[in-house]
Each structure stands twice: as structure tokens, then as C-alpha cells.
Write a protein that holds these residues in place. Structure first.
Motif, mmCIF file in Angstrom:
data_model
loop_
_atom_site.group_PDB
_atom_site.id
_atom_site.type_symbol
_atom_site.label_atom_id
_atom_site.label_comp_id
_atom_site.label_asym_id
_atom_site.label_seq_id
_atom_site.Cartn_x
_atom_site.Cartn_y
_atom_site.Cartn_z
ATOM 1 N N UNK A 108 -31.765 -5.339 2.203
ATOM 2 C CA UNK A 108 -30.922 -5.819 1.102
ATOM 3 C C UNK A 108 -30.661 -7.322 1.210
ATOM 4 N N UNK A 109 -30.447 -7.809 2.411
ATOM 5 C CA UNK A 109 -30.218 -9.252 2.601
ATOM 6 C C UNK A 109 -31.483 -10.025 2.259
ATOM 7 N N UNK A 110 -32.619 -9.530 2.699
ATOM 8 C CA UNK A 110 -33.887 -10.206 2.397
ATOM 9 C C UNK A 110 -34.113 -10.219 0.891
ATOM 10 N N UNK A 111 -33.807 -9.117 0.227
ATOM 11 C CA UNK A 111 -33.957 -9.064 -1.228
ATOM 12 C C UNK A 111 -33.013 -10.038 -1.927
ATOM 13 N N UNK A 112 -31.821 -10.224 -1.380
ATOM 14 C CA UNK A 112 -30.873 -11.207 -1.930
ATOM 15 C C UNK A 112 -31.470 -12.610 -1.866
ATOM 16 N N UNK A 113 -31.998 -12.973 -0.701
ATOM 17 C CA UNK A 113 -32.602 -14.300 -0.534
ATOM 18 C C UNK A 113 -33.843 -14.420 -1.416
#
Length: 150
Positions: A108-113
Motif C-alpha cells: 500500500x505504501x509503494x502504491x501511494x508513492x
């Protein structure tokens, strides 16, 4: 004697990339950096899904390196003013988030970035298209007087 076809293709791709970089405008180089980060992020997501921890770490590290040593390093904070300051803060935020994603294996964090990078990339592409249109108009304007005097 001649090496493998794979090595030849790799060398050809490297030459193509180097030629593209050498001929690119500063705006296009920024887009290429965004592309590099986006590819590394997508690769990291795939590596998390396949439980390949080492490759995931390498992909996230590559993304952080491009952000810090490419995008952030190229900012001219004096000339860019508030926009450059805001981009610097955003790049710093993304790097810190990617460190968290690496430690937590958090897609989810990678998708945010990835989403932030994609938005920035789209903005730079639009800037380039406006710039290209303006550059094409200048020669036409410069030719106009010679056409009218003929």
C-alpha cells in the motif's frame, strides 16, 4: 566467439538509452527519471508478491536512489522558489515512505508513492507538450515576415 544474443541485445539497449539521454531536453530527462522510479516501484510490488525479499529491497533502493540522487539533486531551490521547495519536501516524504515500505513489505505504501510519481510524471509530460508546441510556433512566426515581404 561472438557472445550470446542476450548480451548483444543488452548492449544495443544500453546504447539506445545512452543516445536517448544525450539527446533529451532537461524536461524529458526528468520524465525519464520518473519512469525509472515507476518501473522500480512496480518491480518492488511484484517482488513482494513473489516473496523475493532481496529483489524487493534492490528495487526499492533503486527507486530511492533515483529520487534522492536524480530528482532531488536536480532541483534548483533558488531559481525554483516555492515550487522547488515543495518538490524537495515531497521527494523527501516519498523516500521516507519507501524506507517504511521496505521494512514492512507494505504494498500500500509503494502504491501511494507510485500514485504520487505518476501524477508528477503526467504534469511534466504536459509541461513538455506545451513547451514543444511553443517551440514549433516560434520558427513559424520568424518565417512569417519573409513570406509577407516576398
Amino acid at each position: 566467439m561472438f557472445g550470446t544474443p542476450k548480451r548483444g541485445v543488452g548492449a544495443y539497449a544500453t546504447v539506445g538509452l545512452e543516445t536517448g539521454v544525450a539527446a533529451a531536453s532537461p524536461q524529458k530527462l526528468v520524465v525519464m527519471l520518473y519512469d525509472g522510479v515507476i518501473v522500480a516501484l512496480l518491480s518492488a510490488i511484484n517482488h513482494i508478491k513473489s516473496s523475493n525479499v532481496a529483489a524487493k529491497g534492490a528495487s526499492i533502493s533503486k527507486a530511492i536512489t533515483i529520487i534522492d540522487n536524480g530528482l532531488r539533486a536536480s532541483l534548483d531551490k533558488k531559481a525554483g522558489g516555492e515550487i522547488a521547495q515543495n518538490l524537495d519536501a515531497l521527494y523527501d516524504y516519498m523516500s521516507r515512505r519507501l524506507l517504511q515500505a521496505n521494512m514492512k513489505n507494505d504494498i500500500a505504501i509503494i502504491e501511494e508513492v507510485h500514485s504520487l510519481m505518476s501524477d508528477l510524471r503526467e504534469a511534466w509530460v504536459a509541461i513538455g507538450e506545451k513547451s514543444d508546441t511553443a517551440e514549433q510556433a516560434v520558427p513559424a512566426i520568424q518565417r512569417a515576415p519573409t513570406l509577407m515581404s516576398a
